[in-house]
Design an enzyme around this catalytic site. Sequence first.
Site, mmCIF file in Angstrom:
data_model
loop_
_atom_site.group_PDB
_atom_site.id
_atom_site.type_symbol
_atom_site.label_atom_id
_atom_site.label_comp_id
_atom_site.label_asym_id
_atom_site.label_seq_id
_atom_site.Cartn_x
_atom_site.Cartn_y
_atom_site.Cartn_z
ATOM 1 N N ARG A 75 0.168 -1.460 0.444
ATOM 2 C CA ARG A 75 0.242 -0.124 0.190
ATOM 3 C C ARG A 75 0.901 1.059 0.350
ATOM 4 O O ARG A 75 0.256 2.344 -0.448
ATOM 5 C CB ARG A 75 -0.946 -0.131 0.913
ATOM 6 C CG ARG A 75 -2.329 -0.965 1.009
ATOM 7 C CD ARG A 75 -3.043 -0.297 1.828
ATOM 8 N NE ARG A 75 -3.352 -0.264 3.469
ATOM 9 C CZ ARG A 75 -4.469 -0.429 3.980
ATOM 10 N NH1 ARG A 75 -5.582 0.317 3.568
ATOM 11 N NH2 ARG A 75 -3.813 0.610 4.916
ATOM 12 N N ASP A 76 2.579 1.356 0.142
ATOM 13 C CA ASP A 76 3.061 2.566 0.495
ATOM 14 C C ASP A 76 4.350 2.111 -0.405
ATOM 15 O O ASP A 76 4.986 2.341 -0.143
ATOM 16 C CB ASP A 76 3.499 2.983 1.443
ATOM 17 C CG ASP A 76 3.554 4.570 1.789
ATOM 18 O OD1 ASP A 76 3.366 5.339 0.574
ATOM 19 O OD2 ASP A 76 4.369 5.216 2.190
ATOM 20 N N LEU A 77 4.174 1.541 -1.659
ATOM 21 C CA LEU A 77 4.992 0.728 -2.134
ATOM 22 C C LEU A 77 5.684 2.653 -3.513
ATOM 23 O O LEU A 77 5.220 2.753 -3.361
ATOM 24 C CB LEU A 77 4.981 -0.014 -4.038
ATOM 25 C CG LEU A 77 6.482 -0.386 -4.276
ATOM 26 C CD1 LEU A 77 6.668 -1.090 -3.205
ATOM 27 C CD2 LEU A 77 6.048 -1.427 -5.577
#
Length: 239
Positions: free
Chosen positions: A43-45
């Site tokens: 979710r925060d690549l």
Amino acid sequence: MYDETDSSRTKTLDWKKRFNIIEGIVQGLLYLHKYSRLRVIHRDLKASNILLDDQMNPKISDFGMARTFAMNELEANTNRIVGTHGYMSPEYVMNGIVSMKSDVYSFGVLVLEIISGKKNNGCYDTQRPLNLVGYAWQLWNEGKGLELIDPSLDESCSPEEVIRCIHVGLLCVQDKAMDRPTMWDVVSMLSNDTMALPTPKQPAFFINISSDYQEPEVTEIKLEICSVNDVTISGMEGR
């Protein structure tokens, strides 16, 4: 931390190393999505969450926003949208739907950043405030995909390999989640250069909403010497 203004450091990231980084991230996401005991959606690549060891092998870091799924779960709705502007998929931003395809979208943005050496949230068109995804799509449709390449790669890259990576990146940032490949598909696309790739559809690109907005450059991938006790998700050898 890598600084693209340092020319000696920039030259260390030749095309072979960048391709190795791309493949390493693919393998990391494939493990999280397919082989982990619980399916993990990061979710925060983004660039600043990819660490490099002293051999330039990538490691996906910062799982503070990650969400675990049971293996039979494909997607979920969430009322709390977390992540970084420019890397979040449209269905997640607009409707709170998170799935493996959310990470695939972020990966596609990251691929385009690694190839170009530019951040997604810049402005790359004098007529319209296109971000990097929109700019890459524009160049692709004009048959000028190679113009996306970081100028420092001119002597080290394989044009065919770079174009294939841009193609894969654009497939990953397509507007509809169902059109995007899985990470397993991406492995096949990058490892088999004779495999025919589908034509990418228009991506979910966003205009640059603010000239003051700051996001980490792709060249701010953290260079960290990892201890032998660190668990590192390393990439395959570049061809």
